[in-house]
Design a protein around this motif. Structure first.
Motif, PDB file in Angstrom:
ATOM      1  N   TYR A 228      41.283 -53.069 -92.214  1.00 50.77           N
ATOM      2  CA  TYR A 228      40.927 -53.834 -91.020  1.00 50.77           C
ATOM      3  C   TYR A 228      39.890 -53.068 -90.195  1.00 50.77           C
ATOM      4  CZ  TYR A 228      41.241 -55.671 -86.267  1.00 50.77           C
ATOM      5  OH  TYR A 228      40.927 -56.166 -85.025  1.00 50.77           O
ATOM      6  N   MET A 229      40.098 -51.762 -90.033  1.00 46.33           N
ATOM      7  CA  MET A 229      39.139 -50.949 -89.285  1.00 46.33           C
ATOM      8  C   MET A 229      37.787 -50.923 -89.983  1.00 46.33           C
ATOM      9  SD  MET A 229      41.656 -47.791 -88.277  1.00 46.33           S
ATOM     10  CE  MET A 229      40.299 -46.808 -87.648  1.00 46.33           C
ATOM     11  N   LEU A 230      37.797 -50.836 -91.320  1.00 50.87           N
ATOM     12  CA  LEU A 230      36.543 -50.864 -92.067  1.00 50.87           C
ATOM     13  C   LEU A 230      35.801 -52.172 -91.849  1.00 50.87           C
ATOM     14  CD1 LEU A 230      34.733 -49.430 -94.155  1.00 50.87           C
ATOM     15  CD2 LEU A 230      36.075 -50.541 -95.949  1.00 50.87           C
ATOM     16  N   GLY A 231      36.549 -53.275 -91.823  1.00 47.85           N
ATOM     17  CA  GLY A 231      35.917 -54.563 -91.557  1.00 47.85           C
ATOM     18  C   GLY A 231      35.346 -54.651 -90.153  1.00 47.85           C
ATOM     19  N   GLN A 232      36.034 -54.070 -89.159  1.00 48.55           N
ATOM     20  CA  GLN A 232      35.526 -54.077 -87.794  1.00 48.55           C
ATOM     21  C   GLN A 232      34.252 -53.257 -87.658  1.00 48.55           C
ATOM     22  OE1 GLN A 232      37.423 -56.795 -86.782  1.00 48.55           O
ATOM     23  NE2 GLN A 232      37.066 -55.798 -84.808  1.00 48.55           N
ATOM     24  N   LEU A 233      34.156 -52.158 -88.417  1.00 50.10           N
ATOM     25  CA  LEU A 233      32.957 -51.319 -88.351  1.00 50.10           C
ATOM     26  C   LEU A 233      31.730 -52.047 -88.890  1.00 50.10           C
ATOM     27  CD1 LEU A 233      34.426 -47.866 -89.458  1.00 50.10           C
ATOM     28  CD2 LEU A 233      33.715 -48.543 -87.162  1.00 50.10           C
ATOM     29  N   ARG A 234      31.946 -53.082 -89.694  1.00 55.62           N
ATOM     30  CA  ARG A 234      30.820 -53.851 -90.221  1.00 55.62           C
ATOM     31  C   ARG A 234      30.346 -54.904 -89.232  1.00 55.62           C
ATOM     32  NH1 ARG A 234      33.825 -54.810 -96.038  1.00 55.62           N
ATOM     33  NH2 ARG A 234      33.395 -52.740 -96.947  1.00 55.62           N
ATOM     34  N   ARG A 235      31.155 -55.101 -88.177  1.00 53.08           N
ATOM     35  CA  ARG A 235      30.779 -56.088 -87.159  1.00 53.08           C
ATOM     36  C   ARG A 235      30.446 -55.344 -85.873  1.00 53.08           C
ATOM     37  NH1 ARG A 235      35.819 -57.753 -89.283  1.00 53.08           N
ATOM     38  NH2 ARG A 235      35.589 -59.335 -90.919  1.00 53.08           N
ATOM     39  N   ALA A 236      30.701 -55.963 -84.738  1.00 55.03           N
ATOM     40  CA  ALA A 236      30.473 -55.303 -83.458  1.00 55.03           C
ATOM     41  C   ALA A 236      31.521 -54.221 -83.245  1.00 55.03           C
ATOM     42  CB  ALA A 236      30.531 -56.323 -82.321  1.00 55.03           C
ATOM     43  N   ILE A 237      31.063 -52.990 -82.985  1.00 52.49           N
ATOM     44  CA  ILE A 237      31.968 -51.862 -82.831  1.00 52.49           C
ATOM     45  C   ILE A 237      32.317 -51.702 -81.360  1.00 52.49           C
ATOM     46  CG2 ILE A 237      32.282 -49.394 -83.229  1.00 52.49           C
ATOM     47  CD1 ILE A 237      30.148 -49.538 -85.366  1.00 52.49           C
ATOM     48  N   THR A 238      33.609 -51.604 -81.070  1.00 54.85           N
ATOM     49  CA  THR A 238      34.089 -51.348 -79.712  1.00 54.85           C
ATOM     50  C   THR A 238      35.009 -50.126 -79.745  1.00 54.85           C
ATOM     51  OG1 THR A 238      36.084 -52.714 -79.906  1.00 54.85           O
ATOM     52  CG2 THR A 238      34.036 -53.832 -79.233  1.00 54.85           C
ATOM     53  N   PRO A 239      35.267 -49.503 -78.584  1.00 57.33           N
ATOM     54  CA  PRO A 239      36.198 -48.358 -78.551  1.00 57.33           C
ATOM     55  C   PRO A 239      37.623 -48.716 -78.986  1.00 57.33           C
ATOM     56  CG  PRO A 239      34.816 -48.370 -76.588  1.00 57.33           C
ATOM     57  CD  PRO A 239      34.555 -49.665 -77.303  1.00 57.33           C
ATOM     58  N   GLU A 240      37.921 -49.996 -79.219  1.00 57.90           N
ATOM     59  CA  GLU A 240      39.234 -50.367 -79.732  1.00 57.90           C
ATOM     60  C   GLU A 240      39.479 -49.726 -81.095  1.00 57.90           C
ATOM     61  OE1 GLU A 240      41.893 -54.382 -80.721  1.00 57.90           O
ATOM     62  OE2 GLU A 240      39.733 -54.533 -80.341  1.00 57.90           O
ATOM     63  N   VAL A 241      38.410 -49.628 -81.905  1.00 55.02           N
ATOM     64  CA  VAL A 241      38.520 -48.972 -83.200  1.00 55.02           C
ATOM     65  C   VAL A 241      38.859 -47.500 -83.010  1.00 55.02           C
ATOM     66  CG1 VAL A 241      37.268 -48.347 -85.300  1.00 55.02           C
ATOM     67  CG2 VAL A 241      36.934 -50.603 -84.287  1.00 55.02           C
ATOM     68  N   ASN A 242      38.280 -46.862 -81.988  1.00 53.46           N
ATOM     69  CA  ASN A 242      38.603 -45.463 -81.701  1.00 53.46           C
ATOM     70  C   ASN A 242      40.068 -45.306 -81.319  1.00 53.46           C
ATOM     71  OD1 ASN A 242      35.895 -44.944 -82.095  1.00 53.46           O
ATOM     72  ND2 ASN A 242      35.397 -44.846 -79.924  1.00 53.46           N
ATOM     73  N   ALA A 243      40.592 -46.262 -80.546  1.00 55.07           N
ATOM     74  CA  ALA A 243      41.999 -46.197 -80.143  1.00 55.07           C
ATOM     75  C   ALA A 243      42.917 -46.334 -81.358  1.00 55.07           C
ATOM     76  CB  ALA A 243      42.294 -47.288 -79.117  1.00 55.07           C
ATOM     77  N   ILE A 244      42.586 -47.260 -82.268  1.00 51.31           N
ATOM     78  CA  ILE A 244      43.392 -47.440 -83.478  1.00 51.31           C
ATOM     79  C   ILE A 244      43.327 -46.182 -84.339  1.00 51.31           C
ATOM     80  CG2 ILE A 244      43.671 -48.806 -85.568  1.00 51.31           C
ATOM     81  CD1 ILE A 244      42.360 -51.151 -84.058  1.00 51.31           C
ATOM     82  N   ALA A 245      42.119 -45.614 -84.478  1.00 48.55           N
ATOM     83  CA  ALA A 245      41.955 -44.404 -85.276  1.00 48.55           C
ATOM     84  C   ALA A 245      42.738 -43.238 -84.679  1.00 48.55           C
ATOM     85  CB  ALA A 245      40.474 -44.041 -85.376  1.00 48.55           C
ATOM     86  N   THR A 246      42.758 -43.136 -83.359  1.00 51.32           N
ATOM     87  CA  THR A 246      43.499 -42.054 -82.710  1.00 51.32           C
ATOM     88  C   THR A 246      44.997 -42.208 -82.929  1.00 51.32           C
ATOM     89  OG1 THR A 246      41.771 -41.867 -81.019  1.00 51.32           O
ATOM     90  CG2 THR A 246      43.915 -40.904 -80.505  1.00 51.32           C
TER      91      THR A 246
END
Length: 267
Positions: A228-246
């Protein structure tokens, strides 16, 4: 004059090289953690401290579904791979050497020695034939694929624990007319429990983080948290991905710390 003991730390340039390596390894991770608390919508511009992206990730139904799916797959795969790895470790250590033992050891650890994408392609071809024959499209393929990939990771700490265990207690139990099952249940299993727990946790972490195999095996609507995170990185990137990664990083560090505490040798 006494000869000084050899130490690689005395080589010229060792400290700068080691420091550079640590910076290259951990600086990106530290930046992700810091920017997960960014109040701005930009992943590059700091806009102040905020927890809003953690709140957004917590309330995101897609993140919830992917997280639950990841935990289910990782939990089942860890259980299956640990059971298989335990049986394999006992079969290869609790007996005298036999012809083909080295070959069996190599085959068990095969996923560690070949690129992950090779394993993923092989599993894709294998499961594609089953899909065509049965029409089944569920999570079973992902669970089986993760289980097969995690077996060697669970096998290594369990085998190491078995090799460090003294056979005298098991031999004494046999001398006292204990059955093989009773010896295993009362002697071997309690002594082996830390190795089994460590193998299960390591398998869980590996399954939770696996992206390549999941990308090749999953069907539509079966995204795990990493994919899911990989798919988000292919679209508009927001700090939400950073929160999930953390959050994923914190869970991984917690499990690996427990793995270290279970496997370290006590004096």
């Amino acid at each position: 004059m006494a000869r000084r003991r050899f130490s690689v730390t005395r080589f010229p340039g060792f400290a700068p090289i080691a420091l550079t390596a640590f910076v290259l390894l951990y600086a990106p991770i530290i930046i992700i953690v810091i920017y997960s608390f960014n109040a701005s919508d930009s992943v590059a511009l700091w806009g102040g401290f905020s927890l809003k992206w953690y709140v957004a990730a917590w309330g995101n139904e897609a993140v919830q579904d992917a997280t639950l799916r990841s935990l289910v797959i990782a939990s089942v795969a860890a259980c299956v791979s640990t059971i298989v790895a335990t049986m394999a470790a006992i079969a290869t250590t609790r007996r005298s050497r036999f012809r083909g033992q080295t070959f069996i050891y190599v085959m068990i650890n095969q996923p560690l020695m070949v690129p992950e994408i090779v394993t993923a392609v092989a599993l894709l071809i294998f499961f594609a034939a089953i899909r065509v024959a049965t029409g089944y499209q569920g999570l079973g393929y992902l669970i089986l694929a993760h289980s097969a990939f995690c077996i060697p990771f669970a096998y290594l700490p369990i085998r190491a624990r078995l090799e460090g265990m003294d056979l005298s207690l098991e031999t004494a139990a046999a001398d006292l007319y204990a059955t093989p099952w009773m010896t295993f249940r009362r002697i071997t299993l309690p002594l082996l429990a830390p190795g089994i727990a460590a193998g299960a946790m390591l398998a869980f972490v590996i399954s939770l983080d696996t992206v390549v195999i999941t990308e090749f095996i999953k069907s539509a609507g079966q995204d795990t948290l990493p994919t899911y995170m990989l798919g988000q990185l292919r679209r508009a990137i927001t700090p939400e991905v950073n929160a999930i990664a953390t959050a994923l990083l914190a869970l991984t560090v917690l499990l690996l710390t427990a793995f270290f505490l279970l496997t370290r040798r006590r004096g």
